[in-house]
Scaffold this motif. Structure first.
Motif, short mmCIF file in Angstrom:
data_model
loop_
_atom_site.label_atom_id
_atom_site.label_comp_id
_atom_site.label_asym_id
_atom_site.label_seq_id
_atom_site.Cartn_x
_atom_site.Cartn_y
_atom_site.Cartn_z
N ILE A 168 75.11 -11.43 -22.34
CA ILE A 168 73.85 -11.18 -23.32
C ILE A 168 73.14 -9.92 -22.79
O ILE A 168 72.62 -9.97 -21.87
N LYS A 173 73.42 -21.58 -28.18
CA LYS A 173 74.85 -21.91 -27.80
C LYS A 173 75.45 -23.27 -27.28
O LYS A 173 76.56 -23.58 -27.29
N ASP A 215 74.60 -20.57 -17.63
CA ASP A 215 73.97 -19.68 -18.16
C ASP A 215 72.78 -19.10 -17.60
O ASP A 215 72.08 -18.14 -18.38
N PHE A 216 71.91 -20.25 -16.87
CA PHE A 216 70.67 -19.78 -16.37
C PHE A 216 70.47 -19.64 -14.89
O PHE A 216 69.62 -19.61 -14.29
N SER A 271 68.51 -16.75 -14.02
CA SER A 271 67.20 -16.79 -14.53
C SER A 271 66.19 -17.24 -13.86
O SER A 271 66.29 -17.70 -12.53
N LYS A 278 70.30 -17.95 -25.85
CA LYS A 278 71.28 -18.76 -24.77
C LYS A 278 71.03 -20.17 -24.92
O LYS A 278 71.97 -20.97 -24.67
#
Length: 524
Positions: free
Chosen positions: A391, A420, A271-272, A275, A417
């Motif tokens: 998101i 979750k 999920d990152f 990022s 984030k």
């Protein structure tokens, strides 16, 4: 029809007189065919398999010579004939069967060597269509495999080139094939056709758009036996294709609990992946510190600051190449597993100095669209889509009088984030790309918040100006009241409680900004 108990089945060694070979994967075919020929075995084959054997100068008969019927329908029909299947299914220790096949002019076939059209490989290729996939559904192959495996007391079946060497060695050494080897090969054969059919069934389930299929088809090869399960008295193994996703290139074999930890870490770091440099620290599948910053080393220090006690013996994962700076920082405490997309040469040299530390390279991200999750329960299993949600702050709804500042938006998104991946009831306090406090797994949302606050204070982290994320709605205003008293100024939560208005009013009273996402992130 009466069935013989296994103890009463003929368990004599089997002499191989005739063999039928029809393979899609032709690796190892010629050495096997040559071994069979040298042992005076008559070879029968089809299409391209027969051609390859002939090109090697080994005598072989076409199936059509045996059946008296040419292959037809572009090769769709060639082995589906009584002279083939009678030869495979005849019980040559049973006199009535012997009499019947002699009367019908059918000769026994003691060996079948078959592997199947590459259906799974075909549907995985870019541009594969239903028409192409359907043409790669093998019919004659599974039929022969199942017939031979059913009659394993009188027939031997090989379904993979990996089996050829052991079979050939036994045939050359003993001039026959033992009952135990035939039974083991039959076991593998039935598993092989079960896996093949599972892939086909699942493909058609997807093709027809069945979101929750009426039949759950799971067929996974065993990757490896494990020393034990969650506890030493529990036997365990891991199944599937983990090597497609990770490469554990240093340290001991992963344990049952290690696999659970790695799974949790991979899901979070995925999920990152887009990022800024991010570091997450896990213990017992629960994140105990996550941070993003300009460098991984700084992100590590911020993540570690969230909870300086729990990371001992924990798991660290990052979303960038792991460099020497963060490697030196991690090396200061005992870390059981480190997970990264890659490692700099200097970092690898340092980290491999400890033999009991496991280093893992991420080969492929895990949270791809369409993933399903399964969990065993009494009498069966639960299945659900993976919790994969994009998101986008613009899709969220600000429900308080005060709107979030740009910094608060960043903090809220970061906290959302993270929450979750925290077990319910989950509460996360965050600021400036750093978790300040994490509360997890409590029966009360307020208790989770209290634990997060207590941990932050224990570590000397200030809660003023933090964002608080809750995986589910606040059922009462007390959770928001407690967050405000701790110093939080912004809240992100799904919303949807019958007391939402009371919760919003509490936020307004404390001049907090609150955002509703409309989606929940329970993790049981």
């Amino acid at each position: 029809m009466s069935l013989q108990p296994l103890s009463e089945l003929p368990q004599k060694p089997l002499k191989i007189n005739r063999a039928l070979l029809s393979v899609s994967d032709k690796s190892g075919l010629i050495p096997l065919a040559r071994t069979l020929h040298e042992q005076n075995v008559e070879l029968i084959s089809t299409g391209g398999t027969a051609q390859k054997i002939r090109e090697a100068g080994i005598p072989v008969k076409d199936v059509s010579e045996i059946t008296g019927f040419e292959e037809c329908l572009d090769g769709r029909v060639k082995t589906l004939h009584p002279r083939i299947h009678g030869g495979l299914l005849a019980r040559t220790s049973h006199q009535p069967d012997i009499d019947e096949i002699q009367e019908l002019g059918i000769e026994p076939i003691e060996l079948v060597v078959v592997n199947l059209y590459p259906f799974k490989e075909t549907i995985d290729k870019p541009g594969s269509t239903p028409a192409i996939a359907t043409e790669n559904i093998d019919i004659g192959g599974p039929t022969m495999i199942r017939a031979a495996a059913k009659n394993f007391t009188h027939v031997c079946v090989l379904t993979s080139p990996e089996q050829y060497e052991a079979f050939g060695s036994e045939l050359k050494d003993k001039k026959d094939i033992s009952f135990n080897l035939r039974r083991d090969l039959a076991r593998r054969a039935f598993n092989h056709t079960a896996e093949y059919d599972a892939h086909i069934a699942n493909y058609f389930n997807t093709l027809t758009g069945e979101e929750t299929p009426s039949q759950l088809n799971i067929s996974l090869p065993k990757s490896q036996d494990l020393r034990y399960g969650e506890n030493p008295h529990q036997k365990a193994a891991v199944y599937g294709h983990q090597n497609e996703f990770i490469d554990c290139f240093h340290g001991k074999q992963l344990s049952y609990n290690n696999f659970l930890d790695v799974d949790a870490a991979l899901n979070l770091i995925a999920d990152f992946q887009d990022s800024d440099p991010t570091c997450a620290i896990f213990k017992h599948t629960v994140p105990c510190g996550i941070a993003t910053d300009d460098t991984l080393a700084t992100a590590w220090r911020k993540a570690f600051a969230t909870d300086t006690m729990s990371p001992f013996g924990g798991i660290v994962t990052v979303n960038r190449e792991l460099d020497i700076d963060i490697a030196k920082a991690i090396d200061e405490i005992f870390t059981e597993i480190i997970i990264a997309p890659s490692y700099s040469p200097e970092a690898k040299e340092l980290l491999t100095q400890k033999k009991n530390r496991r280093l893992i390279r991420i080969k492929k991200q895990v949270n791809v669209s369409g993933n399903r999750q399964f969990k065993s329960i009494f009498g069966g299993a639960l299945s659900q889509e993976a919790d994969i949600t994009a998101i986008d702050f613009d899709e969220f709804k600000t429900v308080t009088k005060r709107k979030p500042t740009q910094q608060e938006k960043k903090d809220l998104l970061f906290a959302w984030k993270v929450v979750k991946h925290v077990k319910s009831n989950a509460i996360v306090y965050a600021r400036d790309g750093q978790t300040i406090g994490i509360g997890t797994g409590q029966t009360s949302r307020v208790e989770s918040s209290e634990i997060a606050i207590a941990k932050a204070k224990q570590e000397g982290l200030k809660l003023e100006g933090t964002a608080i994320a809750s995986d589910a709605f606040f059922p009462f205003a007390d959770g928001v009241e407690a967050a405000a008293e701790a110093g939080a100024t912004s809240v992100i939560q799904p919303g949807g409680s019958i007391r939402d208005e009371e919760v919003i009013e509490a936020a307004n009273k404390h001049n907090m900004t609150m955002v509703f996402t409309g989606k929940r992130h329970f993790r049981h």
